[in-house]
Design a protein around this motif. Structure first.
Motif, PDB file in Angstrom:
ATOM      1  N   LEU A  35     -33.911 -41.731  25.017  1.00  0.00           N
ATOM      2  CA  LEU A  35     -34.904 -42.571  25.999  1.00  0.00           C
ATOM      3  C   LEU A  35     -34.478 -44.095  25.707  1.00  0.00           C
ATOM      4  N   ALA A  36     -34.516 -44.842  26.924  1.00  0.00           N
ATOM      5  CA  ALA A  36     -34.600 -46.059  26.766  1.00  0.00           C
ATOM      6  C   ALA A  36     -35.506 -47.037  27.463  1.00  0.00           C
ATOM      7  N   THR A  37     -35.819 -48.092  26.985  1.00  0.00           N
ATOM      8  CA  THR A  37     -36.731 -48.997  27.785  1.00  0.00           C
ATOM      9  C   THR A  37     -36.395 -49.974  28.765  1.00  0.00           C
ATOM     10  N   ASP A  38     -34.798 -50.183  28.922  1.00  0.00           N
ATOM     11  CA  ASP A  38     -34.353 -50.878  29.772  1.00  0.00           C
ATOM     12  C   ASP A  38     -34.254 -50.261  31.126  1.00  0.00           C
ATOM     13  N   PRO A  39     -34.870 -50.881  32.239  1.00  0.00           N
ATOM     14  CA  PRO A  39     -34.790 -50.117  33.612  1.00  0.00           C
ATOM     15  C   PRO A  39     -33.500 -49.812  34.212  1.00  0.00           C
ATOM     16  N   ASP A  40     -32.568 -50.783  33.836  1.00  0.00           N
ATOM     17  CA  ASP A  40     -31.121 -50.445  34.286  1.00  0.00           C
ATOM     18  C   ASP A  40     -30.366 -49.438  33.500  1.00  0.00           C
ATOM     19  N   SER A  41     -30.861 -48.785  32.474  1.00  0.00           N
ATOM     20  CA  SER A  41     -30.224 -47.668  31.935  1.00  0.00           C
ATOM     21  C   SER A  41     -30.632 -46.361  32.515  1.00  0.00           C
ATOM     22  N   PRO A  42     -29.548 -45.388  32.586  1.00  0.00           N
ATOM     23  CA  PRO A  42     -29.690 -44.319  33.210  1.00  0.00           C
ATOM     24  C   PRO A  42     -30.710 -43.089  32.082  1.00  0.00           C
ATOM     25  N   PHE A  43     -30.947 -43.674  31.002  1.00  0.00           N
ATOM     26  CA  PHE A  43     -31.869 -43.091  29.995  1.00  0.00           C
ATOM     27  C   PHE A  43     -33.244 -43.689  30.087  1.00  0.00           C
ATOM     28  N   TYR A  44     -33.674 -44.408  31.324  1.00  0.00           N
ATOM     29  CA  TYR A  44     -34.952 -45.028  31.299  1.00  0.00           C
ATOM     30  C   TYR A  44     -35.849 -43.904  32.091  1.00  0.00           C
ATOM     31  N   ASP A  45     -37.141 -43.666  31.763  1.00  0.00           N
ATOM     32  CA  ASP A  45     -38.118 -43.027  32.286  1.00  0.00           C
ATOM     33  C   ASP A  45     -39.355 -43.725  32.270  1.00  0.00           C
ATOM     34  N   ALA A  46     -40.131 -44.456  33.061  1.00  0.00           N
ATOM     35  CA  ALA A  46     -41.205 -44.937  33.206  1.00  0.00           C
ATOM     36  C   ALA A  46     -42.397 -43.881  32.982  1.00  0.00           C
ATOM     37  N   ASP A  47     -42.454 -42.743  33.398  1.00  0.00           N
ATOM     38  CA  ASP A  47     -43.296 -41.849  33.259  1.00  0.00           C
ATOM     39  C   ASP A  47     -43.833 -41.358  31.679  1.00  0.00           C
ATOM     40  N   VAL A  48     -42.293 -41.240  31.235  1.00  0.00           N
ATOM     41  CA  VAL A  48     -42.480 -40.738  29.733  1.00  0.00           C
ATOM     42  C   VAL A  48     -42.869 -41.999  28.976  1.00  0.00           C
ATOM     43  N   LEU A  49     -42.461 -43.320  29.119  1.00  0.00           N
ATOM     44  CA  LEU A  49     -42.673 -44.378  28.377  1.00  0.00           C
ATOM     45  C   LEU A  49     -44.349 -44.790  28.679  1.00  0.00           C
ATOM     46  N   GLY A  50     -44.790 -44.354  29.796  1.00  0.00           N
ATOM     47  CA  GLY A  50     -46.277 -44.599  29.937  1.00  0.00           C
ATOM     48  C   GLY A  50     -47.138 -43.696  29.173  1.00  0.00           C
ATOM     49  N   ARG A  51     -46.433 -42.561  28.474  1.00  0.00           N
ATOM     50  CA  ARG A  51     -47.524 -41.736  27.676  1.00  0.00           C
ATOM     51  C   ARG A  51     -47.579 -42.481  26.209  1.00  0.00           C
ATOM     52  N   ASN A  52     -46.977 -43.326  26.068  1.00  0.00           N
ATOM     53  CA  ASN A  52     -47.233 -44.181  24.741  1.00  0.00           C
ATOM     54  C   ASN A  52     -46.418 -43.626  23.572  1.00  0.00           C
ATOM     55  N   VAL A  53     -45.205 -43.597  23.681  1.00  0.00           N
ATOM     56  CA  VAL A  53     -44.089 -43.019  22.831  1.00  0.00           C
ATOM     57  C   VAL A  53     -43.888 -43.941  21.616  1.00  0.00           C
ATOM     58  N   GLY A  54     -43.976 -43.208  20.518  1.00  0.00           N
ATOM     59  CA  GLY A  54     -43.748 -43.935  19.150  1.00  0.00           C
ATOM     60  C   GLY A  54     -42.481 -43.383  18.402  1.00  0.00           C
ATOM     61  N   VAL A  55     -41.745 -43.974  17.713  1.00  0.00           N
ATOM     62  CA  VAL A  55     -40.429 -43.615  17.016  1.00  0.00           C
ATOM     63  C   VAL A  55     -40.432 -43.927  15.694  1.00  0.00           C
ATOM     64  N   ARG A  56     -40.241 -42.790  14.758  1.00  0.00           N
ATOM     65  CA  ARG A  56     -40.180 -42.952  13.536  1.00  0.00           C
ATOM     66  C   ARG A  56     -38.679 -43.004  13.059  1.00  0.00           C
ATOM     67  N   PHE A  57     -38.255 -43.819  12.421  1.00  0.00           N
ATOM     68  CA  PHE A  57     -36.737 -44.086  12.023  1.00  0.00           C
ATOM     69  C   PHE A  57     -36.554 -44.070  10.543  1.00  0.00           C
ATOM     70  N   ARG A  58     -35.845 -43.183   9.896  1.00  0.00           N
ATOM     71  CA  ARG A  58     -35.716 -42.961   8.241  1.00  0.00           C
ATOM     72  C   ARG A  58     -37.079 -42.923   7.742  1.00  0.00           C
ATOM     73  N   GLY A  59     -38.235 -42.163   8.471  1.00  0.00           N
ATOM     74  CA  GLY A  59     -39.263 -42.097   7.907  1.00  0.00           C
ATOM     75  C   GLY A  59     -40.466 -43.191   8.165  1.00  0.00           C
ATOM     76  N   GLU A  60     -39.974 -44.213   8.725  1.00  0.00           N
ATOM     77  CA  GLU A  60     -40.887 -45.581   8.986  1.00  0.00           C
ATOM     78  C   GLU A  60     -41.210 -45.791  10.650  1.00  0.00           C
ATOM     79  N   ASP A  61     -42.381 -46.046  10.959  1.00  0.00           N
ATOM     80  CA  ASP A  61     -42.759 -46.286  12.422  1.00  0.00           C
ATOM     81  C   ASP A  61     -41.910 -47.431  12.731  1.00  0.00           C
ATOM     82  N   LYS A  62     -41.115 -47.483  13.749  1.00  0.00           N
ATOM     83  CA  LYS A  62     -40.626 -48.557  14.175  1.00  0.00           C
ATOM     84  C   LYS A  62     -41.145 -49.079  15.513  1.00  0.00           C
TER      85      LYS A  62
END
Length: 83
Positions: free
Chosen positions: A13-40
């Motif tokens: 998933l990407a936040t850049d609207p120009d990316s083929p992996f951008y999805d506004a519907d999914v991003l609108g669901r308030n997605v969080g990411v843990r990387f190496r055990g820490e919230d980023k």
């Protein structure tokens, strides 16, 4: 985005609207990411199957006006935030 995880989020998933992996519907669901055990909070793009994230670096931009990012490898866990 054909690959989805058990929690219903896409594998990549990407936040850049120009990316083929951008999805506004999914991003609108308030997605969080843990990387190496820490919230980023500065994740620009992630890929769970390949194990990497692109993180925004400061406020600098490239010549096209896109924010500068750095790609780091490690365990990635996307989740839906409460609220």
């Amino acid at each position: 985005m054909t690959d989805t995880l058990p929690n219903g989020l896409p594998d990549r998933l990407a936040t850049d609207p120009d990316s083929p992996f951008y999805d506004a519907d999914v991003l609108g669901r308030n997605v969080g990411v843990r990387f190496r055990g820490e919230d980023k909070t500065n994740v620009d793009e992630y890929c769970v199957s390949e194990g990497w994230v692109k993180l925004a670096v400061g406020k600098g931009v490239d010549r096209r006006g896109k924010q500068l990012t750095i790609k780091l490898s490690g365990p990635v866990e996307p989740y839906l935030r409460e609220g």
